[in-house]
Each structure stands twice: as C-alpha cells, then as structure tokens.
Design a protein around this motif. Sequence first.
Motif, PDB file in Angstrom:
ATOM      1  N   MET B   1       0.843  -1.203   0.000  1.00 15.60           N
ATOM      2  CA  MET B   1       0.000   0.000   0.000  1.00 15.60           C
ATOM      3  C   MET B   1       0.874   1.247   0.000  1.00 15.60           C
ATOM      4  SD  MET B   1      -2.822  -0.960   2.747  1.00 15.60           S
ATOM      5  CE  MET B   1      -1.555  -1.902   3.570  1.00 15.60           C
ATOM      6  N   SER B   2       0.584   2.120  -0.922  1.00 16.48           N
ATOM      7  CA  SER B   2       1.381   3.338  -0.995  1.00 16.48           C
ATOM      8  C   SER B   2       0.907   4.344   0.046  1.00 16.48           C
ATOM      9  CB  SER B   2       1.266   3.927  -2.403  1.00 16.48           C
ATOM     10  OG  SER B   2      -0.094   3.990  -2.789  1.00 16.48           O
ATOM     11  N   GLN B   3      -0.409   4.413   0.224  1.00 11.94           N
ATOM     12  CA  GLN B   3      -0.925   5.429   1.144  1.00 11.94           C
ATOM     13  C   GLN B   3      -1.129   4.858   2.543  1.00 11.94           C
ATOM     14  OE1 GLN B   3      -4.044   5.923  -1.638  1.00 11.94           O
ATOM     15  NE2 GLN B   3      -3.921   8.147  -1.493  1.00 11.94           N
ATOM     16  N   ALA B   4      -1.426   5.765   3.475  1.00 14.28           N
ATOM     17  CA  ALA B   4      -1.724   5.306   4.834  1.00 14.28           C
ATOM     18  C   ALA B   4      -3.038   4.522   4.806  1.00 14.28           C
ATOM     19  CB  ALA B   4      -1.837   6.514   5.755  1.00 14.28           C
ATOM     20  N   LEU B   5      -3.131   3.557   5.698  1.00 12.90           N
ATOM     21  CA  LEU B   5      -4.315   2.695   5.771  1.00 12.90           C
ATOM     22  C   LEU B   5      -5.583   3.494   6.074  1.00 12.90           C
ATOM     23  CD1 LEU B   5      -5.109  -0.473   6.233  1.00 12.90           C
ATOM     24  CD2 LEU B   5      -5.116   0.231   8.621  1.00 12.90           C
ATOM     25  N   ASP B   6      -6.648   3.216   5.337  1.00 16.41           N
ATOM     26  CA  ASP B   6      -7.942   3.777   5.740  1.00 16.41           C
ATOM     27  C   ASP B   6      -8.937   2.647   5.973  1.00 16.41           C
ATOM     28  OD1 ASP B   6      -9.710   6.387   5.957  1.00 16.41           O
ATOM     29  OD2 ASP B   6     -10.912   4.817   5.016  1.00 16.41           O
ATOM     30  N   VAL B   7      -9.573   2.698   7.139  1.00 17.08           N
ATOM     31  CA  VAL B   7     -10.568   1.687   7.497  1.00 17.08           C
ATOM     32  C   VAL B   7     -11.945   2.320   7.404  1.00 17.08           C
ATOM     33  CG1 VAL B   7     -11.301   0.042   9.255  1.00 17.08           C
ATOM     34  CG2 VAL B   7      -8.898   0.739   9.138  1.00 17.08           C
ATOM     35  N   LEU B   8     -12.833   1.707   6.637  1.00 22.20           N
ATOM     36  CA  LEU B   8     -14.207   2.198   6.529  1.00 22.20           C
ATOM     37  C   LEU B   8     -15.096   1.307   7.391  1.00 22.20           C
ATOM     38  CD1 LEU B   8     -16.370   4.025   5.123  1.00 22.20           C
ATOM     39  CD2 LEU B   8     -16.599   2.191   3.422  1.00 22.20           C
ATOM     40  N   VAL B   9     -15.898   1.923   8.245  1.00 28.86           N
ATOM     41  CA  VAL B   9     -16.814   1.136   9.062  1.00 28.86           C
ATOM     42  C   VAL B   9     -18.258   1.517   8.710  1.00 28.86           C
ATOM     43  CG1 VAL B   9     -16.465   2.704  11.036  1.00 28.86           C
ATOM     44  CG2 VAL B   9     -17.453   0.470  11.430  1.00 28.86           C
ATOM     45  N   CYS B  10     -19.082   0.474   8.468  1.00 28.49           N
ATOM     46  CA  CYS B  10     -20.464   0.696   8.032  1.00 28.49           C
ATOM     47  C   CYS B  10     -21.407   0.478   9.203  1.00 28.49           C
ATOM     48  CB  CYS B  10     -20.824  -0.285   6.926  1.00 28.49           C
ATOM     49  SG  CYS B  10     -19.718  -0.178   5.521  1.00 28.49           S
ATOM     50  N   VAL B  11     -22.253   1.474   9.459  1.00 29.25           N
ATOM     51  CA  VAL B  11     -23.157   1.382  10.609  1.00 29.25           C
ATOM     52  C   VAL B  11     -24.593   1.655  10.181  1.00 29.25           C
ATOM     53  CG1 VAL B  11     -21.346   2.086  12.221  1.00 29.25           C
ATOM     54  CG2 VAL B  11     -22.892   3.823  11.270  1.00 29.25           C
ATOM     55  N   LYS B  12     -25.533   1.171  10.966  1.00 20.79           N
ATOM     56  CA  LYS B  12     -26.950   1.343  10.653  1.00 20.79           C
ATOM     57  C   LYS B  12     -27.694   1.924  11.849  1.00 20.79           C
ATOM     58  CE  LYS B  12     -30.933  -1.099   8.829  1.00 20.79           C
ATOM     59  NZ  LYS B  12     -31.544  -2.403   8.560  1.00 20.79           N
ATOM     60  N   ARG B  13     -28.457   2.984  11.574  1.00 19.36           N
ATOM     61  CA  ARG B  13     -29.315   3.557  12.615  1.00 19.36           C
ATOM     62  C   ARG B  13     -30.486   2.607  12.836  1.00 19.36           C
ATOM     63  NH1 ARG B  13     -31.196   8.829  14.284  1.00 19.36           N
ATOM     64  NH2 ARG B  13     -33.447   8.987  14.354  1.00 19.36           N
ATOM     65  N   VAL B  14     -30.630   2.126  14.069  1.00 17.32           N
ATOM     66  CA  VAL B  14     -31.720   1.189  14.369  1.00 17.32           C
ATOM     67  C   VAL B  14     -32.488   1.658  15.602  1.00 17.32           C
ATOM     68  CG1 VAL B  14     -30.620  -0.868  13.373  1.00 17.32           C
ATOM     69  CG2 VAL B  14     -30.159  -0.256  15.760  1.00 17.32           C
ATOM     70  N   VAL B  15     -33.730   1.208  15.714  1.00 14.76           N
ATOM     71  CA  VAL B  15     -34.535   1.529  16.889  1.00 14.76           C
ATOM     72  C   VAL B  15     -33.939   0.797  18.093  1.00 14.76           C
ATOM     73  CG1 VAL B  15     -36.801   1.271  17.944  1.00 14.76           C
ATOM     74  CG2 VAL B  15     -36.609   1.908  15.539  1.00 14.76           C
ATOM     75  N   ASP B  16     -33.845   1.500  19.192  1.00 13.28           N
ATOM     76  CA  ASP B  16     -33.392   0.900  20.449  1.00 13.28           C
ATOM     77  C   ASP B  16     -34.466  -0.112  20.883  1.00 13.28           C
ATOM     78  OD1 ASP B  16     -32.704   0.221  22.994  1.00 13.28           O
ATOM     79  OD2 ASP B  16     -32.193   2.250  23.613  1.00 13.28           O
ATOM     80  N   SER B  17     -34.119  -1.389  20.857  1.00 12.00           N
ATOM     81  CA  SER B  17     -35.144  -2.407  21.135  1.00 12.00           C
ATOM     82  C   SER B  17     -34.951  -3.050  22.499  1.00 12.00           C
ATOM     83  CB  SER B  17     -35.139  -3.467  20.034  1.00 12.00           C
ATOM     84  OG  SER B  17     -33.869  -4.052  19.921  1.00 12.00           O
ATOM     85  N   THR B  18     -34.263  -2.358  23.409  1.00 13.18           N
ATOM     86  CA  THR B  18     -34.076  -2.949  24.740  1.00 13.18           C
ATOM     87  C   THR B  18     -35.383  -2.902  25.534  1.00 13.18           C
ATOM     88  OG1 THR B  18     -33.136  -0.828  25.404  1.00 13.18           O
ATOM     89  CG2 THR B  18     -31.591  -2.620  25.003  1.00 13.18           C
ATOM     90  N   GLY B  19     -36.232  -1.915  25.222  1.00 18.64           N
ATOM     91  CA  GLY B  19     -37.515  -1.837  25.914  1.00 18.64           C
ATOM     92  C   GLY B  19     -38.602  -2.517  25.103  1.00 18.64           C
ATOM     93  N   GLU B  20     -39.827  -2.032  25.239  1.00 16.78           N
ATOM     94  CA  GLU B  20     -40.941  -2.637  24.512  1.00 16.78           C
ATOM     95  C   GLU B  20     -40.832  -2.298  23.031  1.00 16.78           C
ATOM     96  OE1 GLU B  20     -45.795  -2.681  24.411  1.00 16.78           O
ATOM     97  OE2 GLU B  20     -44.773  -1.237  25.687  1.00 16.78           O
ATOM     98  N   VAL B  21     -41.053  -3.285  22.175  1.00 15.13           N
ATOM     99  CA  VAL B  21     -40.975  -3.064  20.727  1.00 15.13           C
ATOM    100  C   VAL B  21     -42.370  -2.784  20.174  1.00 15.13           C
ATOM    101  CG1 VAL B  21     -40.501  -4.215  18.530  1.00 15.13           C
ATOM    102  CG2 VAL B  21     -38.873  -4.386  20.425  1.00 15.13           C
TER     103      VAL B  21
END
Lengths: 329, 260
Positions: B1-21
């Motif tokens: 790799m010529s350039q510095a490492l880049d890490v891409l992280v993919c995330v998803k906005r989800v409903v907090d389901s710890t309580g009642e759904v």
Amino acid sequence: MILVLVETDATGAVEVSRETLTFARDLSAAGGGVPIDAVVVGAPACPVAELVAQLATYGVRQVHHATGDAFSAYGGASWASAVQTVREAAGSVVVTAAGTPRGMEVLAHLAARLGVAMAANVVAFDGLAPFTVTRQVVGGAALEDMVLGERPAIFTVAGHAVEASPAPTSGEGRLVTSAPEVAAADLVARVVSAEPAQEDLSGGLKSARVVVGAGRGAGSADGFGDLLELVDLLDGALGVSRVVTSLGWRPHHEQVGQTGSRISPDLYVACGISGAIQHWAGCASAKTIVAINTDPDAPMVAKAHYAVIGDLHEIVPAINEEIRRRRSP
Amino acid sequence: MSQALDVLVCVKRVVDSTGEVVLTEDEQSVDGRYAGFTLSNHEECAIELAVQVAGAAGGSASVLTLGEPEAVDQLRSALAVGCTAATHVEADPGAFGPADVAREIALVVRDHESAGRPHDLVLLGNDAADTGDFQVGIRLAHELGRPVVNGAATIAVEDGHVVAGVKGPEGRETYRVPLPAVVTVLEGGVEPRYPTVPGRMKAKKVEIESRPPGTDPVGPNRRRLRLPPPQPSEVQVLGKGADAAPAVVDLFERLGVVAR
Ligand SMILES: Cc1cc2nc3c(=O)[nH]c(=O)nc-3n(C[C@H](O)[C@H](O)[C@H](O)COP(=O)(O)OP(=O)(O)OC[C@H]3O[C@@H](n4cnc5c(N)ncnc54)[C@H](O)[C@@H]3O)c2cc1C
Ligand SMILES: Nc1ncnc2c1ncn2[C@@H]1O[C@H](COP(=O)(O)O)[C@@H](O)[C@H]1O
C-alpha cells in the motif's frame, strides 16, 4: 431436492443440524415428499460411517461428502463453493442450514454467488406458493414474514425453533463422496490456526437436574460468587446468557439458548436474565422456572412459574444462608 | 500500500429495542418514536476496532451509513470517538434489502477509490440489530471481489494483512487475509470507548459527504412484521428481596432439590 448443510461434533451431527433436518422433513411433507439430502464439507468430527447412519435415521436420502485439501481448514467461501457444486449436480430447490455462525456464513456466500435472497433465523414456513417463511428479527422481539420466490430458496433455521426428532421411517442414507474443485480466490480467507479446540464441556450443564442461570444482572466477572455457591448447595450447574459470554465473564460452554445449550432440568433459577426469546429457546423445557429479577415486568418473570423481585446480590446470598441454616443440625 | 491505511466502518441507525418493541402502522418496521435510536453492539465494537487499527497504522477511520436524514446522528457519534470522515447515502433503509445495501456500499468504496481515497479494510457488524439479515458484509465482499472474514472479535493489521480472531467451534480461530479485505465484527473483543467533550466538538465540525443512492433498490422480500403472541403469565410471586428466601427454599424442598 432439499439440501441441508450439516455440521458435526464428536457425537455426530450437531443438535441444531438435526433440528434443521427435522424442519426440512416438515417442508418435504408439505411439498409432497421432496427428497432430503445432506452435505458435509471436509472431514467430519466423527466417523463418516456413523454420521451417515445417523443422518439416515433423520430421513436423509443421500449424504454428499465433499473431501479434499481445500477443506482441511474451515473457510466460508470454500465451503460455499462445495455446497454450490453439490447443489448444481443434484439440482436442489431449497438449501438450508442451522442458524449457527458457520451456517449463516456459508449460506450467505452461496446466496451472494447465486444472486438470490437468504432468510436468516427462520422458525416456520407458511405457504409454498409463494414460498413464505417466518423468521426472527429485532433480536427475536418481532417476527417477519418473508417471501423466498427464487430458486434455490436459501434460509437458515433458528436454533431450537423445532425439536430434533428422527424420521418415522429412515432414509436411504447413501454416501456420495466427491472432491469438488475450489477456485484459489475462495481459499484466501480460511482459518490458519486454532487454539486447541475446547472439548465439549457443556455435558454437565445439559444433564444437570438443577441449573442456576445468570445474566447481565450478575454485574461483572466477579459477580458470580454467590451464584456458584447456590450451584454447589443444589448440586447443580451454572448456565448463563449470551451477554455474559460475550462480555467474557464466563466461558461459552456455559451459555444457554439458541446459540448455546438447550437444557431441560427439573429446576431452572434464572437470576438477572431478561428472558429474550433466544435465551428462552434454550430453557423453555425446564419443569419449574424461578426468576429472580429487579424488573417485575421482565419477560423472564412473566414466563416463569415463580418469581422473586429484587436484587440477586441480596436474594441469592439470603437463599444460600437459609439452605445452610436448615441443613445445620 | 502506498498510502496510509484507511478503514471504513459501516453502521446502521436502528430503533433501540431494549424496551418494549412497537411496530409502525404499515407493519414494515419498528417504530422508534418513543424508544429512540442507536447502533448495534457489534457496530460499536466495529467502530472501536476501526479506530484502534487505524491509529496503530498511522492511518484513518471513516464511517458510512445508508439511512434517513436523521442517521447523521449515528455518523456524528462515530466521528466523536475517532472517525475522521463520514459518508451518508441518504435513503429510506426500509426500502433496501441486504443485497441493495451491499451494492450501495460497494459503489461508495469504488467512487472513493477512484477519487484517490481507497478503503483498504471495510468493517461491518455481523448482523444488524433490526433486520438481522446476517449477510451484508459477505455480499459486499462479493461485490468488491475481496476476501471476507466473518464474526471477528479482534482485528490487527500487519504486513499488508488483516489478522482476525474469531470464537469458533474449533476454539479461538485466527484468519490472516491480504488487504484489501472485508471483516464483519461480533461484539465481545473490545470495549467501545465513550465520546469525550472535545471529541463531540470535533465531530460537529466534520463535513459529511451526502449522496443519493446510485441504483433503484430491489427491496427486502418482506411481507410484514408482527409481534409474537403474548404468553399468558401464570407467575406466582414468592416475595420481594431477601425476605423471600424462606419461601424459595420451601419451594426447593418441595421440588426435592435440596438435600436435607
Ligand atoms: C441470533 C441471536 C442469537 C442469540 N442467542 C442467544 C443465546 O443462545 N442465549 C442467550 O442468552 N442470548 C442469546 N441472544 C441474545 C439475547 O437476544 C439477549 O440479548 C440476551 O439473552 C440478554 O441477556 P441478559 O438477559 O443477561 O441481559 P439483559 O437483557 O440486559 O437483561 C438483564 C436482566 O437482569 C435484570 N437485572 C439487572 N440487574 C439485576 C440485579 N442486580 N438483580 C436481579 N436482576 C437484575 C434486568 O432487569 C434484566 O431483566 C441471541 C441474540 C441473537 C440476535
Ligand atoms: N443501511 C445500512 N447502512 C450501513 N451499513 C449497514 C446498513 N445495513 C446493514 N449494514 C451493515 O451490515 C451489517 C450486517 O447487516 P445485516 O446483514 O442486514 O444483518 C450491519 O451490522 C452493518 O454494519
């Protein structure tokens, strides 16, 4: 034909794979007796002849065994390649596996390669035209009805959604060995080393008459002292939730649930466990369930036969003390 | 790799389901109006690993989401703990199936690469907390023609390879895969850090790349969501707190599980 990917341990096909075969038999019956074949990739963890005989008792027609150096170490892509070769040769309309990490991974690779959908964690099927399955979503808090219109229909079966049971009449159980070719690109991501395979230590948990369960409510890795004392006093075993194993508080072989052991003790004392459906899947067949929980509305409390509301760190020591007091002359 | 490492992280906005759904009226998704929104534990660990791996290599971590306008909140939370760039594919995630999401992420990765910003390592969660499809990472690897490791608890980068630790049936399994690669993360290997106040301030200043989806989604094959039927409760409450101990031990004795 319905093709079932089977995983093995030293005793044969693992319980969740046998559950998947049972599920496949129901599907086969609904479809007018479609044959069921199994596929085993690489050297199984038990003798092949015994495995084939066992699979026959679950109604399996052919056992496709993919052999060769390509499978000397596990890899999701290489296993999927083997399953794909078998499915093409045998022409299956359904490919299924247990919803284990490997089952999910291999079938997701297969679905991506074939450009079809994959349904994860299926618990039931509703109709054949169109083929509609029900699966667990939102960590089991909701169910989704999903249509699998393409062929092959690919899905994984949620752990302990059905009970594993042998077929009323055995299948032919014919062994078909092959050495499928695997492209170099599919061999790149493979296990290169594994720390000495842990032996299956869950035997004691599965056969215990009394299981003391512990969940996030234990608080930390140091929060198990009183619980372990209760285990001792009741001559039982400790069972834990996935939160506990994920956080590294206790080892995986103590986990109860969909991705852990299924237990059926005379008594299950569930302490600080909310009772999520995946946990319930593993303990529902306990004869008596006592829940100890700070939250009177926790699902575990609602589902239990008996409950004590409060902090397990106060209640469990008091129970231990009471047992000791009654024992002393 | 010529350039510095880049890490891409993919995330998803989800409903907090710890309580009642609670489900939306159209039975297509979980209603988050009261419960609020969050990221899954797997993705929080993926962010932590991305930041750690990038830091160790003197590189950078970027974050991506495909979601509604409000999903910017989740991008900001990743920026607050060490990611330095963010991409927002603005779309209704409910209209996208796992294959659609994978294709959109692949498009972004390829566009960034053409623009001289390659993402050598892409991290995702093992499964999304709402739809639980268990496949976007694998489909993405397939789109990009990259190797993929699934369910990693630990990740390190050395000599142009990603070394990933997976808790598997054979014990603690290790994978060693050449970059560029895709890895999906299972919680349990790292403790996600909390954002600091300066971290939050910095996150507010980052300009988020916003873009429309590149293709029409095929959609999930969802008919509808429904809640499991409630089970009638027949629980007998033995008491509250330590005072209930005698009643519990009486029960144990009746069941014959305590030796007298
Ligand atoms: C595909 C999949 C597979 C899964 N497989 C499994 C599985 O095999 N097994 C499993 O267990 N889970 C499994 N899960 C996870 C499951 O969904 C839950 O997240 C998990 O069971 C919750 O664990 P818990 O009850 O310990 O924690 P929580 O849900 O956080 O509940 C903690 C409970 O403890 C109570 N509590 C807190 N403090 C105290 C205290 N001091 N005294 C008493 N009570 C207290 C709280 O009121 C709460 O009810 C799986 C999830 C998925 C998506
Ligand atoms: N809409 C999305 N935007 C960004 N990443 C996503 C999205 N949906 C899923 N992912 C990623 O893919 C992982 C697996 O999702 P799934 O296959 O849907 O269970 C998630 O943990 C996320 O990391």
